[in-house]
Scaffold this motif. Structure first.
Motif, short mmCIF file in Angstrom:
data_model
loop_
_atom_site.label_atom_id
_atom_site.label_comp_id
_atom_site.label_asym_id
_atom_site.label_seq_id
_atom_site.Cartn_x
_atom_site.Cartn_y
_atom_site.Cartn_z
N LEU A 1 0.84 -1.21 0.00
CA LEU A 1 0.00 0.00 0.00
C LEU A 1 0.87 1.26 0.00
CD1 LEU A 1 -2.83 -0.59 2.61
CD2 LEU A 1 -3.11 -0.05 0.18
N ALA A 2 0.50 2.19 -0.87
CA ALA A 2 1.29 3.43 -0.97
C ALA A 2 0.64 4.57 -0.18
CB ALA A 2 1.45 3.81 -2.43
N SER A 3 -0.52 4.32 0.41
CA SER A 3 -1.10 5.38 1.27
C SER A 3 -1.86 4.73 2.41
CB SER A 3 -2.01 6.30 0.46
OG SER A 3 -3.04 5.54 -0.12
N ASP A 4 -2.01 5.50 3.49
CA ASP A 4 -2.80 5.02 4.63
C ASP A 4 -4.24 4.87 4.17
OD1 ASP A 4 -0.58 5.21 6.24
OD2 ASP A 4 -1.16 7.11 7.15
N VAL A 5 -4.96 3.94 4.76
CA VAL A 5 -6.39 3.82 4.47
C VAL A 5 -7.16 4.14 5.74
CG1 VAL A 5 -8.24 2.28 3.70
CG2 VAL A 5 -5.96 2.07 2.69
N ILE A 6 -8.04 5.13 5.63
CA ILE A 6 -8.83 5.60 6.77
C ILE A 6 -10.27 5.13 6.54
CG2 ILE A 6 -9.62 7.70 7.99
CD1 ILE A 6 -6.59 7.59 7.97
N ALA A 7 -10.91 4.66 7.59
CA ALA A 7 -12.29 4.17 7.44
C ALA A 7 -13.21 5.32 7.03
CB ALA A 7 -12.77 3.54 8.75
N PRO A 8 -13.84 5.22 5.86
CA PRO A 8 -14.72 6.31 5.43
C PRO A 8 -16.09 6.28 6.12
CG PRO A 8 -14.56 4.63 3.70
CD PRO A 8 -13.70 4.17 4.83
N HIS A 9 -16.38 5.18 6.79
CA HIS A 9 -17.63 5.10 7.55
C HIS A 9 -17.44 4.05 8.64
CE1 HIS A 9 -18.54 1.27 5.57
NE2 HIS A 9 -18.31 1.84 4.40
N PRO A 10 -18.32 4.07 9.66
CA PRO A 10 -18.16 3.04 10.69
C PRO A 10 -18.43 1.67 10.10
CG PRO A 10 -20.06 4.46 11.17
CD PRO A 10 -19.50 4.92 9.88
N PHE A 11 -17.91 0.63 10.75
CA PHE A 11 -18.23 -0.72 10.32
C PHE A 11 -18.46 -1.60 11.52
CE2 PHE A 11 -17.50 -5.06 8.97
CZ PHE A 11 -18.43 -5.12 7.94
N PRO A 12 -19.59 -2.31 11.59
CA PRO A 12 -20.69 -2.22 10.64
C PRO A 12 -21.32 -0.82 10.65
CG PRO A 12 -21.15 -3.87 12.34
CD PRO A 12 -19.84 -3.27 12.68
N ALA A 13 -21.93 -0.49 9.53
CA ALA A 13 -22.52 0.84 9.39
C ALA A 13 -23.93 0.91 9.99
CB ALA A 13 -22.55 1.22 7.91
N PHE A 14 -24.42 -0.22 10.48
CA PHE A 14 -25.72 -0.24 11.17
C PHE A 14 -25.69 -1.35 12.22
CE2 PHE A 14 -25.95 -2.82 7.29
CZ PHE A 14 -26.39 -4.04 7.78
N ALA A 15 -26.58 -1.23 13.22
CA ALA A 15 -26.67 -2.28 14.24
C ALA A 15 -27.22 -3.53 13.55
CB ALA A 15 -27.59 -1.84 15.37
N ARG A 16 -26.54 -4.64 13.70
CA ARG A 16 -26.80 -5.82 12.89
C ARG A 16 -27.21 -7.00 13.77
NH1 ARG A 16 -21.29 -7.22 10.40
NH2 ARG A 16 -21.03 -8.28 12.40
N SER A 17 -28.20 -7.72 13.29
CA SER A 17 -28.61 -8.92 14.02
C SER A 17 -27.60 -10.04 13.79
CB SER A 17 -29.99 -9.38 13.55
OG SER A 17 -30.29 -10.62 14.18
N GLY A 18 -27.25 -10.72 14.88
CA GLY A 18 -26.31 -11.84 14.76
C GLY A 18 -27.01 -13.18 14.68
N MET A 19 -28.33 -13.18 14.72
CA MET A 19 -29.11 -14.42 14.70
C MET A 19 -30.37 -14.25 13.87
SD MET A 19 -27.92 -16.85 16.73
CE MET A 19 -26.52 -16.94 17.85
N ASP A 20 -30.89 -15.39 13.42
CA ASP A 20 -32.25 -15.40 12.88
C ASP A 20 -33.17 -15.50 14.09
OD1 ASP A 20 -31.32 -15.63 10.14
OD2 ASP A 20 -30.84 -17.73 10.60
N GLY A 21 -34.13 -14.61 14.20
CA GLY A 21 -35.01 -14.66 15.37
C GLY A 21 -35.94 -13.47 15.42
N TYR A 22 -36.06 -12.87 16.62
CA TYR A 22 -36.99 -11.74 16.79
C TYR A 22 -36.27 -10.59 17.48
CZ TYR A 22 -40.64 -14.88 15.35
OH TYR A 22 -41.39 -15.73 14.61
N ALA A 23 -36.45 -9.40 16.88
CA ALA A 23 -35.91 -8.18 17.49
C ALA A 23 -36.93 -7.71 18.52
CB ALA A 23 -35.71 -7.12 16.42
N VAL A 24 -36.43 -7.51 19.76
CA VAL A 24 -37.35 -7.17 20.86
C VAL A 24 -36.77 -6.04 21.70
CG1 VAL A 24 -38.16 -9.57 21.02
CG2 VAL A 24 -36.23 -8.83 22.45
N ARG A 25 -37.61 -5.55 22.66
CA ARG A 25 -37.11 -4.66 23.71
C ARG A 25 -36.81 -5.57 24.90
NH1 ARG A 25 -40.13 0.30 24.97
NH2 ARG A 25 -40.96 -1.06 26.60
#
Ligand SMILES: Nc1nc2c(c(=O)[nH]1)N[C@H]1C(S)=C(S)[C@@H](COP(=O)(O)OP(=O)(O)OC[C@H]3O[C@@H](n4cnc5c(N)ncnc54)[C@H](O)[C@@H]3O)O[C@H]1N2
Ligand code: MOO
Ligand code: MG
Length: 429
Positions: A52-76
């Motif tokens: 690499l000839a230049s530094d790479v800076i994250a252009p956005h957060p990763f993950p860029a959204f809160a992500r489900s880690g399972m198949d199931g139900y999103a709840v409070r």
């Protein structure tokens, strides 16, 4: 009967009076002439092994959204606090969220949404209950999910920016690109990568005894193996080898060939003809004043006659013709130069401490770089010298994992003694 003119008597006298540099001094000197090559942009899919000839800076957060880690139900999570195996809590299912879909229905008290692994967690939800821990019932056309156990806040959700925040330094300039780096670059949509151009290294061997690898063997002659060994070493170092035809021992031919190679390529490497023999033409050429000689003797074995010179900012490494010395000379001097051109940070071979696996009795007043194999015995790293390690021996190069560094001493090194080893590229690292 010879049919060639030997090198001049003056040149031969000069070669007897060579000033030997320590390896580290010779390395520092030659590397000081190396300039980094220019940058170029290449497609991500072609960037394996490039730098690499230049530094790479994250252009956005990763993950860029809160992500489900399972198949199931999103709840409070708070809605599940009173769950009990005997008394499930029933939440109304208000949406169905596959991957790639953003739900517009926030999760309010008493509600849940069916969600898949990798999908964006809907607003209001702070946990995902896995499918296997739920039951489903339908009433009056509405679906309800039954939960038997409370779930803690955040469970099965990967928060936004869990791996990286926007603006984080992800990859530093000088990093060698491999699968992990490619994954990062692809993740951030960096489809064109700025890398250093690969240095182009011209190689030619010298020696009237050399046959091309396509030629049948003739009495007194040998096939030119060094050129091909060097080409392989150049590729490993990150350079592009340019194989030039070998030349017989003729100073004028060597002069023309060196001139041509220095014009065309970033670095030039030759083998043979650097010792004190009557036909050691490279030795004569570098002391003729046409190039600025950096050194023509180094306190090492093999490769004590390793030579380096510079002309108009370009380096010529004239390595010994003996295969073992050629191999080591490349690793200690040429490889670091290629790596510096490529913008790499670690120029030299990785150094480890190991136990010597067998006595090594050869001593002299120069540091030896002895070919050896590495293995683990009783939890310890053991380096065993090759059975044949003479500079002229070719066959054990292929079996080596390291160079065992044996400094000049009065006595030889004994089995069990701690030694420094330079790990060969591709072996163990
Ligand atoms: N009087 C002395 N003789 C020698 C000394 C010394 O100090 N005093 N040093 C010895 C050492 S150590 C080495 S190493 C060699 C170095 O020789 P050169 O670098 O001049 O190389 P050549 O003489 O041309 O060849 C040496 C050897 O290697 C073979 N060779 C050459 N090119 C190739 C090739 N492309 N592929 C495979 N093998 C090659 C060549 O046929 C010779 O056998 O000098 C010692 N002598
Ligand atoms: O240059 Mo020689 O041993 O020093 O191989
Ligand atoms: Mg010679």
């Amino acid at each position: 009967m010879k049919d060639r003119d030997p090198i001049s008597a003056q040149s031969r006298r000069d070669t007897f009076n060579r000033r030997a540099l320590q390896v580290s001094d010779a390395q520092t000197l030659s590397i000081s002439y190396v300039e980094r090559v220019h940058e170029e942009s290449i497609p991500l899919q072609d960037s394996d092994g490039r730098v690499l000839a230049s530094d790479v800076i994250a252009p956005h957060p990763f993950p860029a959204f809160a992500r489900s880690g399972m198949d199931g139900y999103a709840v409070r999570s708070i809605d599940t606090a009173a769950c009990d195996p005997g008394k499930p809590i029933w939440l109304e299912v208000v949406d169905h969220i596959p991957c790639g879909y953003v739900s517009s229905i926030p999760i309010e008290q008493g509600k849940a949404s069916r969600i898949m692994t990798g999908a964006q967690v809907p607003e209001g939800a702070d946990a995902v209950v896995m499918l296997e821990a739920t039951e489903l019932r339908t009433e009056n056309g509405r679906s309800y999910v039954g939960l038997k156990k409370p779930i803690e806040k955040g469970k099965n959700i990967t928060p936004l920016g869990f791996e990286l925040q926007e603006g984080d330094l992800i990859l530093r300039r000088g990093t060698v690109i491999g699968p992990g780096e490619i994954s990062v670059l692809a993740t951030f949509g960096i489809h064109t990568v700025k890398v250093y151009r690969q240095p182009v290294v011209g190689i030619f061997s010298t020696g009237t005894e050399l046959l091309d690898i396509t030629e049948p063997l003739e009495p007194g002659k040998i096939r030119n193996s060094n050129t091909y060994m060097l080409a392989s070493q150049i590729r490993e170092a990150g350079g592009i080898p340019m194989i030039m035809e070998a030349i017989p021992d003729d100073v004028q031919l060597a002069r023309e060939k060196v001139e041509e190679a220095l014009q065309l390529y970033d670095i030039v490497v030759t083998t043979g003809g650097v010792s004190v023999g009557d036909y050691d033409i490279m030795g004569e050429l570098v002391t003729s004043g046409e190039l600025d000689m950096l050194f023509n003797k180094v306190t090492m074995r093999p490769g004590s006659v390793t030579t380096a010179a510079v002309k108009e900012g370009k380096l010529l490494f004239a390595l010994s013709g003996n295969p073992g010395a050629c191999f080591v000379g490349f690793l200690l001097f040429v490889r670091p130069a290629i790596r510096k051109m490529l913008g790499m940070e670690q120029l030299y071979l990785t150094e480890w401490t190991a136990e010597l696996g067998a006595d090594y009795s050869k001593v002299n007043n120069f540091t030896r770089y002895v070919r050896g194999s590495l293995d683990i015995q009783n939890g310890k790293l053991v380096a065993t010298p090759a059975s044949l390690d003479e500079s002229s021996v070719m066959i054990t190069i292929k079996d080596s994992d390291c160079l065992i560094v044996t400094p000049p001493e009065l006595r030889g090194a004994v089995k069990g003694q701690n030694v420094q080893v330079l790990v060969l590229p591709g072996a163990w690292t």
